[in-house]
Design a protein around this motif. Structure first.
Motif, PDB file in Angstrom:
ATOM      1  N   UNK A 197       4.870   5.737   2.442  1.00  0.00           N
ATOM      2  CA  UNK A 197       4.985   6.958   1.628  1.00  0.00           C
ATOM      3  C   UNK A 197       3.667   7.664   1.381  1.00  0.00           C
ATOM      4  N   UNK A 198       2.754   7.654   2.355  1.00  0.00           N
ATOM      5  CA  UNK A 198       1.486   8.363   2.191  1.00  0.00           C
ATOM      6  C   UNK A 198       1.668   9.853   2.447  1.00  0.00           C
ATOM      7  N   UNK A 199       0.783  10.658   1.841  1.00  0.00           N
ATOM      8  CA  UNK A 199       0.849  12.106   1.985  1.00  0.00           C
ATOM      9  C   UNK A 199       1.777  12.760   0.997  1.00  0.00           C
ATOM     10  N   UNK A 200       1.855  12.211  -0.217  1.00  0.00           N
ATOM     11  CA  UNK A 200       2.841  12.696  -1.177  1.00  0.00           C
ATOM     12  C   UNK A 200       2.418  13.976  -1.878  1.00  0.00           C
ATOM     13  N   UNK A 201       1.129  14.356  -1.818  1.00  0.00           N
ATOM     14  CA  UNK A 201       0.706  15.589  -2.464  1.00  0.00           C
ATOM     15  C   UNK A 201       0.822  16.761  -1.493  1.00  0.00           C
ATOM     16  N   UNK A 202       0.616  17.964  -2.017  1.00  0.00           N
ATOM     17  CA  UNK A 202       0.734  19.166  -1.184  1.00  0.00           C
ATOM     18  C   UNK A 202      -0.287  19.163  -0.060  1.00  0.00           C
ATOM     19  N   UNK A 203      -1.419  18.453  -0.247  1.00  0.00           N
ATOM     20  CA  UNK A 203      -2.444  18.397   0.800  1.00  0.00           C
ATOM     21  C   UNK A 203      -2.151  17.322   1.838  1.00  0.00           C
ATOM     22  N   UNK A 204      -1.083  16.567   1.655  1.00  0.00           N
ATOM     23  CA  UNK A 204      -0.753  15.507   2.591  1.00  0.00           C
ATOM     24  C   UNK A 204       0.030  16.017   3.777  1.00  0.00           C
ATOM     25  N   UNK A 241       0.886  -1.167   0.000  1.00  0.00           N
ATOM     26  CA  UNK A 241       0.000   0.000   0.000  1.00  0.00           C
ATOM     27  C   UNK A 241       0.923   1.216   0.000  1.00  0.00           C
ATOM     28  N   UNK A 242       1.090   1.840  -1.148  1.00  0.00           N
ATOM     29  CA  UNK A 242       2.255   2.700  -1.343  1.00  0.00           C
ATOM     30  C   UNK A 242       1.884   4.019  -2.025  1.00  0.00           C
ATOM     31  N   UNK A 243       2.499   5.122  -1.560  1.00  0.00           N
ATOM     32  CA  UNK A 243       2.530   6.419  -2.255  1.00  0.00           C
ATOM     33  C   UNK A 243       1.146   6.998  -2.507  1.00  0.00           C
ATOM     34  N   UNK A 244       0.317   7.024  -1.480  1.00  0.00           N
ATOM     35  CA  UNK A 244      -0.972   7.704  -1.586  1.00  0.00           C
ATOM     36  C   UNK A 244      -0.779   9.208  -1.511  1.00  0.00           C
ATOM     37  N   UNK A 245      -1.647   9.936  -2.205  1.00  0.00           N
ATOM     38  CA  UNK A 245      -1.590  11.379  -2.115  1.00  0.00           C
ATOM     39  C   UNK A 245      -1.959  11.873  -0.729  1.00  0.00           C
ATOM     40  N   UNK A 246      -2.936  11.211  -0.093  1.00  0.00           N
ATOM     41  CA  UNK A 246      -3.317  11.523   1.279  1.00  0.00           C
ATOM     42  C   UNK A 246      -3.025  10.302   2.153  1.00  0.00           C
ATOM     43  N   UNK A 247      -4.061   9.583   2.603  1.00  0.00           N
ATOM     44  CA  UNK A 247      -3.837   8.440   3.483  1.00  0.00           C
ATOM     45  C   UNK A 247      -3.638   7.149   2.680  1.00  0.00           C
ATOM     46  N   UNK A 248      -2.795   6.274   3.228  1.00  0.00           N
ATOM     47  CA  UNK A 248      -2.660   4.957   2.627  1.00  0.00           C
ATOM     48  C   UNK A 248      -3.930   4.148   2.812  1.00  0.00           C
ATOM     49  N   UNK A 266      -2.817  14.725   7.785  1.00  0.00           N
ATOM     50  CA  UNK A 266      -3.630  14.325   6.633  1.00  0.00           C
ATOM     51  C   UNK A 266      -2.907  13.416   5.648  1.00  0.00           C
ATOM     52  N   UNK A 267      -1.794  12.891   6.045  1.00  0.00           N
ATOM     53  CA  UNK A 267      -1.067  12.008   5.140  1.00  0.00           C
ATOM     54  C   UNK A 267      -0.458  10.849   5.892  1.00  0.00           C
ATOM     55  N   UNK A 268      -1.288  10.034   6.551  1.00  0.00           N
ATOM     56  CA  UNK A 268      -0.803   8.934   7.379  1.00  0.00           C
ATOM     57  C   UNK A 268      -0.884   7.610   6.617  1.00  0.00           C
ATOM     58  N   UNK A 269       0.008   6.711   6.932  1.00  0.00           N
ATOM     59  CA  UNK A 269      -0.064   5.392   6.290  1.00  0.00           C
ATOM     60  C   UNK A 269      -1.327   4.644   6.687  1.00  0.00           C
ATOM     61  N   UNK A 270      -1.739   4.722   7.943  1.00  0.00           N
ATOM     62  CA  UNK A 270      -3.019   4.174   8.401  1.00  0.00           C
ATOM     63  C   UNK A 270      -3.694   5.228   9.257  1.00  0.00           C
ATOM     64  N   UNK A 271      -4.837   5.716   8.801  1.00  0.00           N
ATOM     65  CA  UNK A 271      -5.586   6.765   9.495  1.00  0.00           C
ATOM     66  C   UNK A 271      -6.921   6.183   9.916  1.00  0.00           C
TER      67      UNK A 271
END
Length: 483
Positions: free
Chosen positions: A345-352, A318-325, A356-361
């Motif tokens: 690698x979650x939260x790769x976008x500017x909004x992460x 589960x890799x490289x989400x823009x926000x949460x994985x 707001x960019x956790x691997x498990x939220x």
């Protein structure tokens, strides 16, 4: 009033009168071969006369196969084989082949089942292909068999029915590609409704090397029972694989996504790789790569109003989400289990980034005792935190949390944030190098969290604290190495 006996009860009623007498010999075989006396040819004869490509998908759907239903008639003849070219398909990418393919499907349905075969070619379709019969499927010869959508709105392939009495059993889709030469605004590549014991295997939904991310949804299971998705590739702009059951939970049981499947939405705004929208149980995601979606996996109740029962991730990426994985919304699931899975690698976008960019939220803000279990996982490189929890009951063992909190706002390895966390056992993990000088702790326990055990963990190299324990008094925090 809808029959409430559930899928099997419905099928027992439907299956009456559909016995093994439904034999159809669409293609005659004349190669000097003899048959077995009842119109059927032997497996050896079949291989001689048709070749392996000609029987793609037949073997696993033969009558009497273990694990398949006995309540609806299966196709009993190896000659239940319908080449779309014989029904007028051109396969040249320009001629509209929808009517020809639908005619082949209709012929298979009339005979009680069969393989609708797509030889090498590109089959343009101007409208939805519809399967409403048991034991009917589409099979191609891999990437060289292409169904190309030419319309913007709606499903490309639909199977099943809108009620329990019109659903289908044993539909199959094997070894072909679905693309679109227009940007889809709605609809799935394959949409199943009231579908039982159906299989999507070796299907590629779109190909960014050819057409970009033109598909909207990949595969959608609305009301399902015991279905399999195996070795697929899904490239789309909205939702890779979606599933939901019924509010009364008579449908929505047992879905396997496995065997090297891959899902990618190119981090399109609002996109989801895997979406379980409620009333789903027995969901297993195994040996699957979900990458570069805005949210790689979303679990909530939006589509049915009822929580999902149990969802298992085993040996997944589960890799490289823009926000949460993986994002679990309030009361989204009763049991969530990760085993030997990579969340990264979650939260790769500017909004992460944190929070707001956790691997498990995890957002179960009620006081329910929903269980989350992690064993043997690697959770790393999130822009926010590795695990961010506002509820649930946790068991985290034998896992590695490192290099989370890479964003400007930092983050933690594991953070339990709210009194709705109903307990945690965090034991024998390695938690290191999470966060930055502003925010970066190995394990953070907020005020109000109660009934937890932190023991046997190696927690080191986290910039602002190793373990920050602000929880209540019913706890064991001991034998952790924090130097």
């Amino acid at each position: 009033m809808e029959d409430q006996r559930g899928p099997e009860g419905q099928r027992q009623k439907q299956g009456q009168g559909q016995g093994l007498e439904h034999r159809h010999h669409h293609k005659s075989v004349d190669n000097g071969a003899t048959n077995d006396g009842d119109g059927r040819i032997s497996r050896r004869q079949l291989l001689k006369t048709m070749g392996t490509a000609g029987i793609a998908g037949i073997g696993m759907y033969a009558a009497g196969s273990a694990g398949w239903p006995k309540t609806a008639a299966a196709a009993t003849s190896v000659n239940s084989y319908y080449d779309v070219m014989d029904y007028g398909a051109a396969g040249n990418g320009m001629t509209d082949d929808r009517a020809a393919i639908q005619s082949a499907i209709n012929a298979a349905q009339s005979a009680g089942g069969g393989v609708v075969f797509l030889p090498k070619g590109t089959y343009a379709v101007s409208g939805t292909l519809t399967i409403t019969g048991h034991n009917v499927g589409l099979a191609g010869v891999g990437g060289s068999s292409v169904i190309q959508c030419t319309f913007a709105a709606g499903n490309i392939i639909y199977f099943g029915g809108t009620s329990t009495n019109t659903g289908t059993i044993n539909n199959f889709f094997k070894d072909f590609t679905i693309t679109s030469n227009v940007k889809k605004t709605s609809g799935a590549a394959i949409f199943g409704e009231h579908a039982q014991r159906s299989v999507i295997e070796g299907v590629k939904a779109d190909d960014p090397g050819m057409t970009g991310f033109n598909l909207y949804d990949g595969f959608y299971f609305r009301y399902f029972d015991n279905c399999l998705v195996s070795n697929v590739q899904v490239f789309c702009s909205h939702s890779g694989i979606t599933a939901n059951g019924k509010t009364d939970q008579t449908w929505g049981a047992n879905l396997w996504i496995t065997n090297g499947s891959r899902i990618n939405t190119n981090v399109t705004a609002g996109s989801v790789g895997l979406y379980f929208g409620g009333s789903c149980g027995g969901i297993v995601i195994e040996s699957t790569d979900v990458i570069l979606c805005e949210t790689n996996a979303l679990i909530d109740t939006t589509l049915s109003g009822v929580l999902n029962r149990e969802i298992f991730f085993n040996e997944c990426f589960i890799d490289s989400a823009g926000k949460h994985g993986v994002h679990v919304k309030s009361n989204g699931v009763a049991l969530l289990h990760f085993n030997n899975t990579w969340l990264a690698s979650s939260g790769t976008t500017a909004s992460g980034g944190y929070p707001n960019g956790n691997n498990l939220h995890y957002e179960n803000t009620s006081a329910g005792l929903n269980d989350i279990m992690m064993s043997g996982c690697r959770v790393f490189n999130a822009f926010g935190s590795g695990v961010y929890s506002k509820g649930g009951k946790w068991t985290i063992t034998g896992s590695s949390f490192h290099n989370n909190g890479r964003g400007a706002s930092g983050g933690h390895g594991i953070i339990l944030t709210d009194s709705t966390v109903q307990g945690a056992n965090i034991s024998n993990n390695t938690i290191s190098l999470n966060g930055n000088s502003t925010l970066g702790q190995g394990i953070r326990i907020h005020t109000g969290v109660n009934h937890y055990i932190l023991t046997g963990n190696l927690v080191r190299g986290n910039p602002t604290a190793q373990i920050s324990d602000g929880g209540s008094s019913n706890k064991v925090v001991a034998n952790n190495l924090t130097t």
